[in-house]
Design an enzyme around this catalytic site. Structure first.
Site, PDB file in Angstrom:
ATOM      1  N   SER A 537       0.848  -1.194   0.000  1.00  0.00           N
ATOM      2  CA  SER A 537       0.000   0.000   0.000  1.00  0.00           C
ATOM      3  C   SER A 537       0.888   1.249   0.000  1.00  0.00           C
ATOM      4  O   SER A 537       1.650   1.452  -0.928  1.00  0.00           O
ATOM      5  CB  SER A 537      -0.959  -0.032   1.191  1.00  0.00           C
ATOM      6  OG  SER A 537      -2.005   0.879   1.030  1.00  0.00           O
ATOM      7  N   ASP A 622      -9.739  -3.799  -5.339  1.00  0.00           N
ATOM      8  CA  ASP A 622      -9.125  -2.973  -4.287  1.00  0.00           C
ATOM      9  C   ASP A 622      -9.760  -1.584  -4.261  1.00  0.00           C
ATOM     10  O   ASP A 622      -9.819  -0.893  -5.266  1.00  0.00           O
ATOM     11  CB  ASP A 622      -7.622  -2.851  -4.554  1.00  0.00           C
ATOM     12  CG  ASP A 622      -6.843  -2.365  -3.336  1.00  0.00           C
ATOM     13  OD1 ASP A 622      -7.414  -1.591  -2.541  1.00  0.00           O
ATOM     14  OD2 ASP A 622      -5.688  -2.765  -3.191  1.00  0.00           O
ATOM     15  N   HIS A 657      -8.133  -4.941  -1.242  1.00  0.00           N
ATOM     16  CA  HIS A 657      -6.892  -4.442  -0.659  1.00  0.00           C
ATOM     17  C   HIS A 657      -6.224  -5.447   0.278  1.00  0.00           C
ATOM     18  O   HIS A 657      -5.013  -5.530   0.352  1.00  0.00           O
ATOM     19  CB  HIS A 657      -7.195  -3.148   0.104  1.00  0.00           C
ATOM     20  CG  HIS A 657      -5.977  -2.311   0.375  1.00  0.00           C
ATOM     21  ND1 HIS A 657      -5.199  -1.779  -0.632  1.00  0.00           N
ATOM     22  CD2 HIS A 657      -5.403  -1.904   1.539  1.00  0.00           C
ATOM     23  CE1 HIS A 657      -4.206  -1.071  -0.093  1.00  0.00           C
ATOM     24  NE2 HIS A 657      -4.306  -1.144   1.215  1.00  0.00           N
TER      25      HIS A 657
END
Length: 685
Positions: A537, A622, A657
């Site tokens: 991320s 995501d 995610h």
């Protein structure tokens, strides 16, 4: 031998202009998950990855079985007592998902299964249960389900006494909900359908159509998001509005859900605070009066604006005040000093405060489920890089502790005494000392030849605490060293550590990581031929910046769901999270921030040079970092890199995610990553 060629994304130049600066994005077209050509490209990348790694498939399976064998499959949480029931989360052998249950009054009572997620998940490639909230009379429970991985939840209601799922259906929520004390009024958070920003609080009456739900609060400032919860005292419902730098709360007596919420303290830019109710006061954790590392204040519950706040624990330059836990006789304070978490026990009597003693320098400790005021027992968690996680009940009066549960490592091979954990300090280019936490087998020789995986995050003030991992043993037992770089941008060394790694100081995050790498090489923990880096991320942004700036230091890099197209994303306020991120990265609509972001944005700074071997992972659904960022990144890297090193994109077409939802499916993803690293080291067993 057949040569396998990587897919080539077609080039369709797209002009982007801002502040008289023109950027040409050849892969902008990938920003459309409804386009069959986009899906085809992602599938081709997956096919290429699978072909190129086919020789590791058996090894991946054995790694998966090895990691799975360490897990106690029929595991369960430590029960906690709340409102007359003991609550337990447990797993069964061979099952991917948890079972939520409760027992009335005693652990000897019959088990009542509330939610069996294994049954609920059938027919779904992805499943996540969230937001379980039991009504005060213990009859009903709200629960929320996400079957895409985009963190968009549908709330339903279950009658726990009959097992019936009520018709009530509330869509497009963040998942969380809370009951008023009347057992029929439910408050929940709604999300903007496009940006997924949590922006509205609604009130739902049990048994009614959600189309008739009343809007209670609308957060119109698109840099803020909202949430709702009930205080531990059960007296107040609280709506929180927060941005990166500013917070605001509204309170309502939980007995009168049809009254209006009242503002606790109106928002003032830069004023952060959080509130906890106890007896006739609110306790406030805040940075008021330039308390950079926060202080604790209190105010009467009928006079809540900041002019009424008085100090309880004053600000300290060297200690970050992170959280509090209130009991009838004690105040427990979670602090962070010199990068380490501390639990401070403070009797309200003012006599005999003390700290819980912790021996290691590579541990994490934190309070867990403490739902009652009237108890001397503090429940907290403890673990270190070599010590499995424990849940501990500590008697604050008698100063005795009972380990309620220690994580079991099955397989018979694990002995914590076979490993060494320590903290070392690297010097950054501006002279700042940066801590690194390290774990490895004791039989390692410090000769520069060891494979080493360096991990970091470095954003949002998120401190990277040291945690135990059963999966990590598969690397350690094959000779890897694991290192966590506690770089700026996190809050590991207090709030200034965060402030010096964001906005116009963001590059400190990247240079700290590189300087930690150089230190590990200089000290002969490893060498560029054996050094690997990993981040996800915002940590994937870190990976992108690092491989542009110092690719020669790393043999391989894993970038999970990486945020790499910083400028384009931050200029698109229709993408989830964007507007709320301006205080973290800056607003590129302002030229100063645009220019600074452009100078480090990984996608914009790819150049003709050699890059390390790289594995990039993403999820089609995501909602945090859109799949097209890593897809565009890898397409551009393929055209510019001047080496023949490996470059893979692996997209989970069913997840978001957080990756796969089942506990064993998630292990398969870790096995892919570990096999990538071990293959580069020539280790395939």
């Amino acid at each position: 031998m057949t040569t396998i060629f990587p897919p080539v994304a077609k080039i369709i130049p797209h002009t982007l202009e801002k502040h008289n600066d023109i950027r040409i994005d050849n892969y902008y077209w990938l920003n459309d998950r409804e386009n069959p050509e986009v899906i085809d490209y992602l599938n081709k990348e997956n096919d290429y990855y699978n072909e190129m790694t086919s020789h590791t498939k058996d090894f991946q399976k054995s790694l998966f079985e090895e990691m799975k064998s360490r897990i106690k499959e029929d595991d369960q949480s430590v029960p906690y007592l709340y409102n007359g029931y003991y609550y337990i989360t447990r797993f069964e052998i061979g099952q991917d998902y948890p079972i939520y249950s409760r027992k009335k009054g005693s652990l000897e009572a019959p088990e009542e299964i509330m939610f069996n997620c294994n049954e609920m998940a059938k027919g779904n490639a992805y499943f996540q249960l969230g937001g379980v909230s039991v009504s005060p009379d213990n009859q009903f429970a709200t629960f929320a389900v996400d079957t895409k991985g985009r963190r968009i939840y549908t709330i339903r209601v279950k009658n726990l006494l009959t097992g019936e799922i009520l018709p009530d259906t509330i869509e497009n929520t963040s998942g969380g909900s809370v009951w008023a004390n009347d057992n029929k009024t439910i408050f929940y958070t709604n999300q903007d359908k496009k940006t997924l920003r949590s922006d509205k609080i609604f009130k739902h009456n049990l048994g009614t159509d959600s189309k008739d739900d009343a809007l209670v609060f609308h957060e119109k400032d698109d840099t803020f998001s909202v949430y709702i919860y009930k205080e531990k005292s059960k007296k107040y419902l609280v709506i929180g509005s927060s941005s990166t730098l500013t917070s605001e709360y509204r309170t309502l007596n939980a007995n009168t859900p049809n009254e209006a919420f009242e503002v606790f303290q109106p928002r003032v830019r830069g004023l952060e605070y959080s509130i906890s109710h106890f007896e006739d006061h609110f306790y406030i954790l805040t940075n008021k009066d330039e308390a950079t590392n926060f202080k604790l204040m209190k105010t009467p519950e009928n006079a809540t604006s900041k002019e009424n706040w008085t100090d309880v624990i004053p600000h300290r330059e060297e200690v970050l005040l992170e959280d509090i836990e209130i009991f009838k006789e004690y105040l427990v304070v979670e602090e962070r000093a010199n990068g380490l978490t501390q639990l401070r026990i403070m009797p309200w009597s003012g006599k005999g405060e003390y700290y819980l003693p912790f021996e290691s320098e590579t541990y994490s400790a934190f309070t867990t489920t403490n739902v009652d005021f009237d108890t001397d027992i503090l429940r907290y968690g403890y673990q270190s890089l070599t010590t499995p996680s424990s849940v501990i009940d500590f008697n604050m009066k008698g100063k005795t502790k009972e380990i309620k549960k220690e994580q079991q490592v099955l397989g018979g091979n694990f002995d914590k005494n076979n490993y060494t954990e320590k903290r070392i300090w690297a010097t950054a280019q501006d002279g700042t000392k940066v801590p690194i936490s390290i774990v490895h087998r004791k039989d390692i020789t410090q000769n520069g030849k060891n494979p080493l995986l360096q991990y970091a995050y470095g954003s949002y003030g998120y401190s990277m605490d040291c945690t135990f991992s059963t999966t990590r043993l598969s690397l350690l037992d094959r000779g890897f060293i694991f290192a966590i770089a506690h770089i700026r941008g996190g809050e590991d060394l207090g709030r200034p550590w965060y402030e010096n790694g964001k906005l116009l100081k963001k590059k400190n995050t990247f240079t700290d990581f590189i300087d930690c790498s150089r230190f590990l090489i200089t000290e002969e923990y490893t060498s560029p031929e054996h050094l690997y880096a990993e981040g996800g991320s915002a940590g994937g942004l870190l990976m992108g910046a690092v491989v542009n700036a110092a690719p020669e230091l790393y043999h391989g890099v894993i970038a999970q769901v990486p945020f790499v197209d910083v400028i384009t994303t931050m200029l698109d306020d229709s993408i989830p999270l964007t507007t709320g991120e301006y205080d973290e990265w800056g607003n590129p609509n302002e030229k100063e921030y645009y220019d600074y972001m452009l100078s480090y944005s990984p996608y914009d700074n790819i150049k003709k040079q050699n890059y390390p071997n790289m594995l990039i992972t993403t999820g089609l659904h995501d909602s945090q970092v859109q799949y097209w960022e890593p897809a565009k990144w890898i397409a551009k890297l393929r055209t510019l890199k001047t080496d023949t090193n490996l470059l893979y994109l692996n997209t989970n077409m069913d997840a978001g995610h957080g990756g796969a939802s089942g506990r064993f499916e998630a292990l398969k993803e870790i096995a892919k990553e570990f096999s990538f690293l071990l293959d580069l080291e020539g280790i395939l067993k």
